[in-house]
Design a protein around this motif. Sequence first.
Motif, PDB file in Angstrom:
ATOM      1  N   SER A 368       0.752  -1.335  -0.050  1.00 52.94           N
ATOM      2  CA  SER A 368      -0.071  -0.014   0.133  1.00 52.94           C
ATOM      3  C   SER A 368       0.825   1.199  -0.129  1.00 52.94           C
ATOM      4  O   SER A 368       0.404   2.090  -0.253  1.00 52.94           O
ATOM      5  CB  SER A 368      -0.801   0.116   0.961  1.00 52.94           C
ATOM      6  OG  SER A 368      -0.344   0.032   2.294  1.00 52.94           O
ATOM      7  N   GLN A 369       2.198   1.208   0.396  1.00 50.75           N
ATOM      8  CA  GLN A 369       3.050   2.246   0.202  1.00 50.75           C
ATOM      9  C   GLN A 369       4.241   1.880  -0.082  1.00 50.75           C
ATOM     10  O   GLN A 369       4.724   0.679   0.556  1.00 50.75           O
ATOM     11  CB  GLN A 369       2.954   2.838   1.701  1.00 50.75           C
ATOM     12  CG  GLN A 369       1.847   3.687   2.256  1.00 50.75           C
ATOM     13  CD  GLN A 369       1.791   4.249   3.592  1.00 50.75           C
ATOM     14  OE1 GLN A 369       1.092   3.850   4.334  1.00 50.75           O
ATOM     15  NE2 GLN A 369       2.873   5.184   3.716  1.00 50.75           N
ATOM     16  N   GLY A 370       5.032   2.766  -0.718  1.00 46.79           N
ATOM     17  CA  GLY A 370       6.379   2.381  -1.158  1.00 46.79           C
ATOM     18  C   GLY A 370       6.299   1.320  -2.160  1.00 46.79           C
ATOM     19  O   GLY A 370       5.661   1.034  -2.622  1.00 46.79           O
ATOM     20  N   ARG A 373      10.903  -2.911  -4.224  1.00 39.66           N
ATOM     21  CA  ARG A 373      12.266  -3.061  -4.929  1.00 39.66           C
ATOM     22  C   ARG A 373      13.072  -2.095  -4.116  1.00 39.66           C
ATOM     23  O   ARG A 373      14.393  -2.263  -4.059  1.00 39.66           O
ATOM     24  CB  ARG A 373      12.305  -2.568  -6.303  1.00 39.66           C
ATOM     25  CG  ARG A 373      11.802  -1.276  -6.784  1.00 39.66           C
ATOM     26  CD  ARG A 373      11.925  -1.049  -8.196  1.00 39.66           C
ATOM     27  NE  ARG A 373      11.575   0.453  -8.287  1.00 39.66           N
ATOM     28  CZ  ARG A 373      10.071   0.676  -8.354  1.00 39.66           C
ATOM     29  NH1 ARG A 373       9.334  -0.081  -8.700  1.00 39.66           N
ATOM     30  NH2 ARG A 373       9.839   2.070  -8.350  1.00 39.66           N
ATOM     31  N   ASP A 374      12.352  -1.092  -3.512  1.00 39.39           N
ATOM     32  CA  ASP A 374      13.180  -0.225  -2.824  1.00 39.39           C
ATOM     33  C   ASP A 374      13.568  -0.683  -1.339  1.00 39.39           C
ATOM     34  O   ASP A 374      14.323  -0.141  -0.477  1.00 39.39           O
ATOM     35  CB  ASP A 374      12.631   1.225  -2.411  1.00 39.39           C
ATOM     36  CG  ASP A 374      12.424   1.854  -3.832  1.00 39.39           C
ATOM     37  OD1 ASP A 374      13.186   1.710  -4.724  1.00 39.39           O
ATOM     38  OD2 ASP A 374      11.404   2.740  -4.037  1.00 39.39           O
ATOM     39  N   HIS A 375      12.898  -1.908  -1.014  1.00 35.64           N
ATOM     40  CA  HIS A 375      13.059  -2.501   0.365  1.00 35.64           C
ATOM     41  C   HIS A 375      12.540  -1.491   1.410  1.00 35.64           C
ATOM     42  O   HIS A 375      13.106  -1.577   2.584  1.00 35.64           O
ATOM     43  CB  HIS A 375      14.595  -2.767   0.772  1.00 35.64           C
ATOM     44  CG  HIS A 375      15.074  -3.779  -0.164  1.00 35.64           C
ATOM     45  ND1 HIS A 375      16.451  -4.119  -0.330  1.00 35.64           N
ATOM     46  CD2 HIS A 375      14.409  -4.575  -1.260  1.00 35.64           C
ATOM     47  CE1 HIS A 375      16.690  -4.878  -1.136  1.00 35.64           C
ATOM     48  NE2 HIS A 375      15.485  -5.094  -1.948  1.00 35.64           N
ATOM     49  N   ARG A 376      11.559  -0.866   0.969  1.00 37.75           N
ATOM     50  CA  ARG A 376      11.133   0.215   1.810  1.00 37.75           C
ATOM     51  C   ARG A 376       9.553   0.507   1.492  1.00 37.75           C
ATOM     52  O   ARG A 376       9.234   0.837   0.306  1.00 37.75           O
ATOM     53  CB  ARG A 376      11.820   1.433   1.307  1.00 37.75           C
ATOM     54  CG  ARG A 376      11.449   2.725   2.455  1.00 37.75           C
ATOM     55  CD  ARG A 376      12.114   3.839   1.754  1.00 37.75           C
ATOM     56  NE  ARG A 376      11.562   5.068   2.528  1.00 37.75           N
ATOM     57  CZ  ARG A 376      12.004   5.470   3.802  1.00 37.75           C
ATOM     58  NH1 ARG A 376      12.795   4.769   4.257  1.00 37.75           N
ATOM     59  NH2 ARG A 376      11.397   6.483   4.075  1.00 37.75           N
ATOM     60  N   PHE A 377       8.737  -0.270   2.248  1.00 36.39           N
ATOM     61  CA  PHE A 377       7.367  -0.508   1.717  1.00 36.39           C
ATOM     62  C   PHE A 377       6.397  -0.785   3.208  1.00 36.39           C
ATOM     63  O   PHE A 377       6.968  -1.287   4.006  1.00 36.39           O
ATOM     64  CB  PHE A 377       7.121  -1.637   0.788  1.00 36.39           C
ATOM     65  CG  PHE A 377       7.536  -2.757   0.982  1.00 36.39           C
ATOM     66  CD1 PHE A 377       6.643  -3.778   1.721  1.00 36.39           C
ATOM     67  CD2 PHE A 377       8.889  -3.368   1.110  1.00 36.39           C
ATOM     68  CE1 PHE A 377       7.104  -5.050   2.339  1.00 36.39           C
ATOM     69  CE2 PHE A 377       9.387  -4.328   1.576  1.00 36.39           C
ATOM     70  CZ  PHE A 377       8.434  -5.427   1.899  1.00 36.39           C
ATOM     71  N   ILE A 378       5.161  -0.606   2.698  1.00 32.95           N
ATOM     72  CA  ILE A 378       4.087  -1.372   3.832  1.00 32.95           C
ATOM     73  C   ILE A 378       3.338  -2.385   2.879  1.00 32.95           C
ATOM     74  O   ILE A 378       2.806  -2.201   1.992  1.00 32.95           O
ATOM     75  CB  ILE A 378       2.986  -0.201   4.255  1.00 32.95           C
ATOM     76  CG1 ILE A 378       3.944   0.654   5.088  1.00 32.95           C
ATOM     77  CG2 ILE A 378       1.968  -1.105   5.073  1.00 32.95           C
ATOM     78  CD1 ILE A 378       3.426   0.969   6.615  1.00 32.95           C
TER      79      ILE A 378
END
Lengths: 463, 75
Positions: A368-370, A373-378
Motif C-alpha cells: 500500500s505504500q512504497g 524493490r526499494d526495500h521500503r514499503f508497507i
Amino acid sequence: MLGDGSLERLKREGRIVVVGASLAGLRAAETLRAEGFAGSLTLIGDEPHEPYDRPPLSKQVLLGRAAADRTALPRLRSVDATWRLGVPATGLDMAAGRVRLADDDEVPYDRLLIATGVRARAWPREAEAELDGVFVLRTRDDSAALARRLEEGPKRVLVIGAGFTGSEIASACRERGLAVTVAERGAAPLVGALGGVVGAVAAEMQREHGVDLRCGVMVTALEGDASGRVRAAHLSDGSTVETDVVIVSLGAIRNTEWLAGSGLGAGPRGIACDAGCRAFDIRGIVTDDIYAAGDVARSPHPLFGYQFLSLEHWGNAASQARIAAHNMISESTDRIPHMEVPAFWSSQFGVNIKSVGVPSLGTEVLISQGALRDHRFIGVYGYQGRVIGAVAFDQARWLPFYQELIETTAAFPPPFPTVDRCSDGQRPLDADFPDPSVPTHGPTVTLGGYSPADRRMTFTPAH
Amino acid sequence: MVRIAVDLNRCQGYAQCAFLAPEIFTMHGEEALLYAPEADEAHRAKLAQAAAACPVQAILVDAVDVPAGAVSDAR
Ligand SMILES: Cc1cc2nc3c(=O)[nH]c(=O)nc-3n(C[C@H](O)[C@H](O)[C@H](O)COP(=O)(O)OP(=O)(O)OC[C@H]3O[C@@H](n4cnc5c(N)ncnc54)[C@H](O)[C@@H]3O)c2cc1C
Ligand code: SF4
C-alpha cells in the motif's frame, strides 16, 4: 471469593509462585507488588541469571556492541521476592497446590503463574549437535559462546533456517565481514511469518549483503573432523558447505514437559489459557489459580475469531504478564482481557522490519505504500475481505494507522488512496504462504485452532 | 550502572534519543535503533533526558537501584 474477604486475605498473606524468571516473570512480579500484593512471592528460574533481555542477543551482542552478560532487564520498580534461580521446576501437583523443584524441594502456592517460555530447537542428530562449533541461540550463555567464536574470525558461518533469528544472525555476521551461508528449506527467508511476496525482498536483502543464500534445501548432515570440530555440512541438493561455525535456527519448543501428567492443558503448542490468562486443564475447564503468560501461553484472540494464538513476541510477553498478574489478585468483574493487537520488530541488513496483527493468517497482500524493490514499503495482509496484518520495511511510522485498520476490522483491500502507492500496489497479490501442513520454523505466531485441550496434537519436527 | 531496554514496538525511530545520548543510542540504517543495554553511571542524567524526550515513551530504564546481590538464590 465473592465478598467473603478471601481476596483481601490473598493480597495480604497469600503465596504467589512464578515459574520462569525472564521477561514475563519479572514484569508479572513487578505488577503484583505495584498492585498491592503483600504476601509471599517466589520466582523460580532454571537459568542462573537474573532476568535479561533476549532481543539484543542476536543484534547488539553479535555485532560486538554489547556483552551478553550485560543485558539484564531494567527494573521498573523494586520487587520484594524470593528468587530461586538455577533450579528448574520439575512437576506440578494441582490438587495440593505445589510446584516441585529439581532439588526435591516443593513450593506451595495459592496462585501460580507459568512463564516458562520456549527454548531453541536443537539439531535433531545428537552426535552432530554436540560437535564443537555447532550453536543455537536462545539464552545469554548461547549468545556469549557464539559471540566469542565469531570474535575468532571463522572462515565461514552456516546458518540453518532463515526465520527472524537466523536472518538477524546472518546479518550480524555479514556486518562483521564474515562469510555466511544460509540454508532455508522454504522458498525464501521469513516466508513462514510474512509469505513469499515479502520473503522475496528478504532474500534480495540477504544476497545484496553478500550472503550465500540457498533456499529450497535442507541440511542433511553435519560433519566433524578428528578433533570433534564441525568442518562441513551436507545439503539435500547434493552440495557440501565447508564451514567452521553452524548456527541451528530452527525455531522453538515450548517448555511444558515439566507439566506432563499434571492435568494442566499443556503440550507442544503451549499452555492454553483464556483471554484473562487463566490456564485450562486437559478437560477444557478453566482453573482458578493457575495462570500463564508469554511465549509459553496460547490464548484465544477476539480479533482472530477467538482462535488460540501463540506469540513469540517481546511485547506480548510483557503485556500478557501484566494482565495475568492483575487478574490473579482481582475479583472476576475487575479482570481484564488480553487482546492487544500482536506486534513484532526485527532489524536486519540495516532495515527496520515491524509487523502488527497476524500477517501469516493473510491470504492476500497489498503493497500500500512504497515499493518492494526499494526495500521500503508497507504490506497489508487480507483475510476473508478484512485487514488482518501489516508489515513495514523502513516505514514504521505508518504502522499505528494500519493497527487501527486491524482493530476496526476494516475491509480489505483498503479503499484509501495512499500517498506514495506505486505500481506494486495497484492490486492485492497472493501472499504466498507455504502450505500450512508443512511445518515451518519461523512463523513466530502460531494459530492453534479452538481446542484448549491440545490432546490430538502430534509433534512434527521441522527438519 | 543503569540498565536499559527499548520497547521497539513503540519506537517510531525519530532519533531524539540518539541526539541526546549518542553514547547509548545510535541509528542503524535509516530507522532501526541500536542501544546499549547497560550504561555507565556517568550517563545516567543524559539517559534520563533521552527517556523523557522520547515521544512515545519507549525507553525503559531502571527505576530503582538494585544493589548487587539483590537477586540471589535463596536456597
Ligand atoms: C535471539 C532472540 C531475539 C529476539 N528478538 C526479538 C525481537 O526482535 N522482537 C520481538 O518481539 N521478540 C524477540 N524475541 C522474542 C522475545 O525475546 C520473547 O518473546 C521473550 O523473551 C518471551 O519472554 P518469556 O518470559 O515469555 O519467555 P522466555 O524469555 O523464554 O523465558 C522463560 C524462562 O523460563 C525458564 N524456564 C523454562 N522451563 C523452566 C522450568 N521448568 N523451571 C524453571 N524455569 C524454567 C527459561 O529458562 C527462561 O529463563 C527474541 C528472542 C530471541 C531468543
Ligand atoms: S526517541 Fe523514542 S521513538 Fe525516537 S528513536 Fe529513540 S526510542 Fe525510538
